[in-house]
Each structure stands twice: as structure tokens, then as C-alpha cells.
Scaffold this motif. Structure first.
Motif, PDB file in Angstrom:
ATOM      1  N   UNK A   1      38.609  46.157  40.111  1.00  0.00           N
ATOM      2  CA  UNK A   1      37.989  45.218  39.173  1.00  0.00           C
ATOM      3  C   UNK A   1      36.991  44.273  39.848  1.00  0.00           C
ATOM      4  N   UNK A   2      36.820  44.387  41.155  1.00  0.00           N
ATOM      5  CA  UNK A   2      35.906  43.495  41.869  1.00  0.00           C
ATOM      6  C   UNK A   2      34.469  43.749  41.427  1.00  0.00           C
ATOM      7  N   UNK A   3      33.700  42.650  41.289  1.00  0.00           N
ATOM      8  CA  UNK A   3      32.282  42.776  40.950  1.00  0.00           C
ATOM      9  C   UNK A   3      31.454  41.918  41.903  1.00  0.00           C
ATOM     10  N   UNK A   4      30.217  42.312  42.144  1.00  0.00           N
ATOM     11  CA  UNK A   4      29.336  41.466  42.948  1.00  0.00           C
ATOM     12  C   UNK A   4      29.186  40.065  42.355  1.00  0.00           C
ATOM     13  N   UNK A   5      29.265  39.952  41.041  1.00  0.00           N
ATOM     14  CA  UNK A   5      29.186  38.629  40.416  1.00  0.00           C
ATOM     15  C   UNK A   5      30.323  37.723  40.878  1.00  0.00           C
ATOM     16  N   UNK A   6      31.506  38.291  41.107  1.00  0.00           N
ATOM     17  CA  UNK A   6      32.636  37.497  41.600  1.00  0.00           C
ATOM     18  C   UNK A   6      32.320  36.941  42.983  1.00  0.00           C
TER      19      UNK A   6
ATOM     20  N   UNK B   1      32.368  32.342  52.889  1.00  0.00           N
ATOM     21  CA  UNK B   1      31.543  33.284  52.133  1.00  0.00           C
ATOM     22  C   UNK B   1      32.288  34.609  51.986  1.00  0.00           C
ATOM     23  N   UNK B   2      31.980  35.288  50.904  1.00  0.00           N
ATOM     24  CA  UNK B   2      32.532  36.611  50.630  1.00  0.00           C
ATOM     25  C   UNK B   2      31.471  37.643  50.969  1.00  0.00           C
ATOM     26  N   UNK B   3      31.856  38.661  51.727  1.00  0.00           N
ATOM     27  CA  UNK B   3      31.022  39.828  51.979  1.00  0.00           C
ATOM     28  C   UNK B   3      31.859  41.052  51.625  1.00  0.00           C
ATOM     29  N   UNK B   4      31.196  42.145  51.274  1.00  0.00           N
ATOM     30  CA  UNK B   4      31.943  43.313  50.824  1.00  0.00           C
ATOM     31  C   UNK B   4      31.128  44.577  51.057  1.00  0.00           C
TER      32      UNK B   4
ATOM     33  N   UNK C   1      34.593  49.665  50.527  1.00  0.00           N
ATOM     34  CA  UNK C   1      36.024  49.743  50.804  1.00  0.00           C
ATOM     35  C   UNK C   1      36.717  48.390  50.936  1.00  0.00           C
ATOM     36  N   UNK C   2      36.014  47.367  51.418  1.00  0.00           N
ATOM     37  CA  UNK C   2      36.641  46.098  51.784  1.00  0.00           C
ATOM     38  C   UNK C   2      35.951  44.894  51.137  1.00  0.00           C
ATOM     39  N   UNK C   3      36.742  43.835  50.945  1.00  0.00           N
ATOM     40  CA  UNK C   3      36.214  42.534  50.578  1.00  0.00           C
ATOM     41  C   UNK C   3      36.712  41.565  51.639  1.00  0.00           C
TER      42      UNK C   3
ATOM     43  N   UNK D   1      42.676  35.058  47.419  1.00  0.00           N
ATOM     44  CA  UNK D   1      43.746  35.953  46.952  1.00  0.00           C
ATOM     45  C   UNK D   1      43.791  36.008  45.428  1.00  0.00           C
ATOM     46  N   UNK D   2      43.660  34.864  44.807  1.00  0.00           N
ATOM     47  CA  UNK D   2      43.774  34.778  43.351  1.00  0.00           C
ATOM     48  C   UNK D   2      42.508  35.262  42.633  1.00  0.00           C
ATOM     49  N   UNK D   3      41.346  34.750  43.045  1.00  0.00           N
ATOM     50  CA  UNK D   3      40.117  34.999  42.279  1.00  0.00           C
ATOM     51  C   UNK D   3      39.367  36.245  42.708  1.00  0.00           C
ATOM     52  N   UNK D   4      39.484  36.664  43.952  1.00  0.00           N
ATOM     53  CA  UNK D   4      38.729  37.823  44.437  1.00  0.00           C
ATOM     54  C   UNK D   4      39.605  39.064  44.502  1.00  0.00           C
TER      55      UNK D   4
END
Length: 106
Positions: free
Chosen positions: A42-47, A59-62, A65-67, A99-102
Motif C-alpha cells: 500500500x506504500x505510495x510515493x505521496x506517503x 527523510x524517507x527514501x525507497x 523492495x525497501x522503504x 512504523x505507523x504511517x509508512x
């Protein structure tokens, strides 16, 4: 390169603290906190963009396969014990949010 790495776990997430620019494994100029997990369906770049716009320290990078969540800390001129404790508390809070939002864990 022989620079120290610390492994830890809280909020159900494994993380590492990687030390950089060290002299013989000591007197390091910076550290990077890192936690990563398999990329949820369910992960999206918008998240990631929303997280990155909201939280200034991390910062989040993805990839496919990984976030990953990364947070850098400059140690070049030194830090106080209180500052380091506050930084660790910020990291703990951000791991909870990651953990919760991403990742989608409650």
C-alpha cells in the motif's frame, strides 16, 4: 572502512547508527540513523513526500523492495549529552511515526 556501527531495536523496528569520517574508529564527525523495512504493497510515493515535507530531521527514501528512513547528525564540533539524548528521543518518535504511517504497523 572500520567505522563503528550500533544496532538497536524499538517500536518493533530494527535500526542502525552508522558512524562516518572517523579517525581509527574514533573521533567521528557524523552519524546516520537508519531503519528500513520491506516496501508495503500500500506504500505510495505521496506517503514519502508527505512525510519528508512534514518532518525536517529525517527523510524517507525507497526503491521497489525497501522503504528506508534516514536521519543525519553532525558531530564535527561536538555535542552535549543533553543534545544527544534529545536527538535519540527525536529518532525514537520518528521511528514510531515511520512504523505507523509508512510501514502500516500499529
Amino acid at each position: 572502512k572500520g567505522d563503528p556501527v550500533i544496532a538497536g531495536r524499538f517500536s518493533g523496528a530494527d535500526y542502525t547508527v552508522q558512524f562516518y569520517e572517523c579517525e581509527g574508529g574514533q573521533f567521528c564527525n557524523s552519524v546516520q540513523f537508519l531503519t528500513q523495512a520491506p516496501r508495503p504493497a500500500a506504500f505510495s510515493p505521496d506517503a514519502a513526500n508527505t512525510f519528508n515535507a512534514k518532518w525536517r530531521y529525517a527523510r524517507i527514501v525507497y526503491d521497489q523492495a525497501q522503504v528506508k528512513m534516514l536521519m543525519d547528525l553532525n558531530l564535527d564540533a561536538g555535542v552535549t549529552a543533553d543534545n544527544l539524548e534529545d536527538t535519540l528521543d527525536i529518532w525514537r518518535q520518528l521511528v514510531d511515526i515511520y512504523q505507523r504511517e509508512i510501514i502500516g504497523k500499529k
